[in-house]
Design a protein around this motif. Sequence first.
Motif, PDB file in Angstrom:
ATOM      1  N   LYS A  84       0.837  -1.196   0.000  1.00  0.00           N
ATOM      2  CA  LYS A  84       0.000   0.000   0.000  1.00  0.00           C
ATOM      3  C   LYS A  84       0.875   1.250   0.000  1.00  0.00           C
ATOM      4  O   LYS A  84       0.606   2.206  -0.728  1.00  0.00           O
ATOM      5  N   THR A  85       1.936   1.240   0.801  1.00  0.00           N
ATOM      6  CA  THR A  85       2.841   2.380   0.860  1.00  0.00           C
ATOM      7  C   THR A  85       3.517   2.598  -0.483  1.00  0.00           C
ATOM      8  O   THR A  85       3.629   3.731  -0.948  1.00  0.00           O
ATOM      9  N   LYS A  86       3.951   1.509  -1.122  1.00  0.00           N
ATOM     10  CA  LYS A  86       4.594   1.613  -2.439  1.00  0.00           C
ATOM     11  C   LYS A  86       3.607   2.171  -3.463  1.00  0.00           C
ATOM     12  O   LYS A  86       3.956   3.041  -4.264  1.00  0.00           O
ATOM     13  N   PHE A  87       2.375   1.694  -3.433  1.00  0.00           N
ATOM     14  CA  PHE A  87       1.349   2.185  -4.347  1.00  0.00           C
ATOM     15  C   PHE A  87       1.098   3.672  -4.136  1.00  0.00           C
ATOM     16  O   PHE A  87       0.989   4.438  -5.092  1.00  0.00           O
ATOM     17  N   GLN A  88       1.026   4.096  -2.869  1.00  0.00           N
ATOM     18  CA  GLN A  88       0.775   5.502  -2.574  1.00  0.00           C
ATOM     19  C   GLN A  88       1.922   6.379  -3.052  1.00  0.00           C
ATOM     20  O   GLN A  88       1.700   7.474  -3.569  1.00  0.00           O
ATOM     21  N   ARG A  89       3.163   5.889  -2.901  1.00  0.00           N
ATOM     22  CA  ARG A  89       4.314   6.646  -3.389  1.00  0.00           C
ATOM     23  C   ARG A  89       4.260   6.809  -4.898  1.00  0.00           C
ATOM     24  O   ARG A  89       4.495   7.889  -5.433  1.00  0.00           O
ATOM     25  N   ARG A  90       3.932   5.716  -5.612  1.00  0.00           N
ATOM     26  CA  ARG A  90       3.853   5.777  -7.072  1.00  0.00           C
ATOM     27  C   ARG A  90       2.715   6.688  -7.522  1.00  0.00           C
ATOM     28  O   ARG A  90       2.842   7.426  -8.494  1.00  0.00           O
ATOM     29  N   LEU A  91       1.608   6.653  -6.800  1.00  0.00           N
ATOM     30  CA  LEU A  91       0.472   7.505  -7.133  1.00  0.00           C
ATOM     31  C   LEU A  91       0.824   8.975  -6.939  1.00  0.00           C
ATOM     32  O   LEU A  91       0.492   9.819  -7.778  1.00  0.00           O
ATOM     33  N   ARG A  92       1.520   9.290  -5.836  1.00  0.00           N
ATOM     34  CA  ARG A  92       1.949  10.674  -5.620  1.00  0.00           C
ATOM     35  C   ARG A  92       2.895  11.144  -6.717  1.00  0.00           C
ATOM     36  O   ARG A  92       2.792  12.268  -7.200  1.00  0.00           O
ATOM     37  N   ALA A  93       3.816  10.277  -7.136  1.00  0.00           N
ATOM     38  CA  ALA A  93       4.752  10.631  -8.199  1.00  0.00           C
ATOM     39  C   ALA A  93       4.007  10.858  -9.514  1.00  0.00           C
ATOM     40  O   ALA A  93       4.303  11.797 -10.258  1.00  0.00           O
ATOM     41  N   ARG A  94       3.029  10.003  -9.799  1.00  0.00           N
ATOM     42  CA  ARG A  94       2.255  10.148 -11.040  1.00  0.00           C
ATOM     43  C   ARG A  94       1.462  11.454 -11.025  1.00  0.00           C
ATOM     44  O   ARG A  94       1.401  12.169 -12.018  1.00  0.00           O
ATOM     45  N   ARG A  95       0.858  11.782  -9.874  1.00  0.00           N
ATOM     46  CA  ARG A  95       0.105  13.035  -9.774  1.00  0.00           C
ATOM     47  C   ARG A  95       1.022  14.238  -9.937  1.00  0.00           C
ATOM     48  O   ARG A  95       0.648  15.232 -10.562  1.00  0.00           O
ATOM     49  N   ALA A  96       2.218  14.165  -9.389  1.00  0.00           N
ATOM     50  CA  ALA A  96       3.172  15.259  -9.538  1.00  0.00           C
ATOM     51  C   ALA A  96       3.579  15.419 -11.001  1.00  0.00           C
ATOM     52  O   ALA A  96       3.717  16.541 -11.500  1.00  0.00           O
TER      53      ALA A  96
END
Length: 86
Positions: free
Chosen positions: A28-40
């Motif tokens: 979940k943490t890895k997914f959230q990090r990737r999602l934040r990077a994609r949004r940025a």
Amino acid sequence: MKSPNQPFRSKQSFSADSRLRSTLVAAKTKFQRRLRARRACYAAAKTLLAAVSLVALGTPASAQQGAFPTKPVTIVTAFPAGSGPD
């Protein structure tokens, strides 16, 4: 004392549950990090697109297009107008 509604669980199953839980938390943490990077990345792309659009709209039309052609252009073709290839 254990409740009559709860089944008996060995120490090994608790260990497996905690490993599974920690794996799920890590995923979940890895997914959230990737999602934040994609949004940025999307935000940066939107900003760049807005900047390019403003520059393109702010440029006068005379600067965008040259004075070509300055004299009439004659197009020479090998077939008469209204024939098959036309």
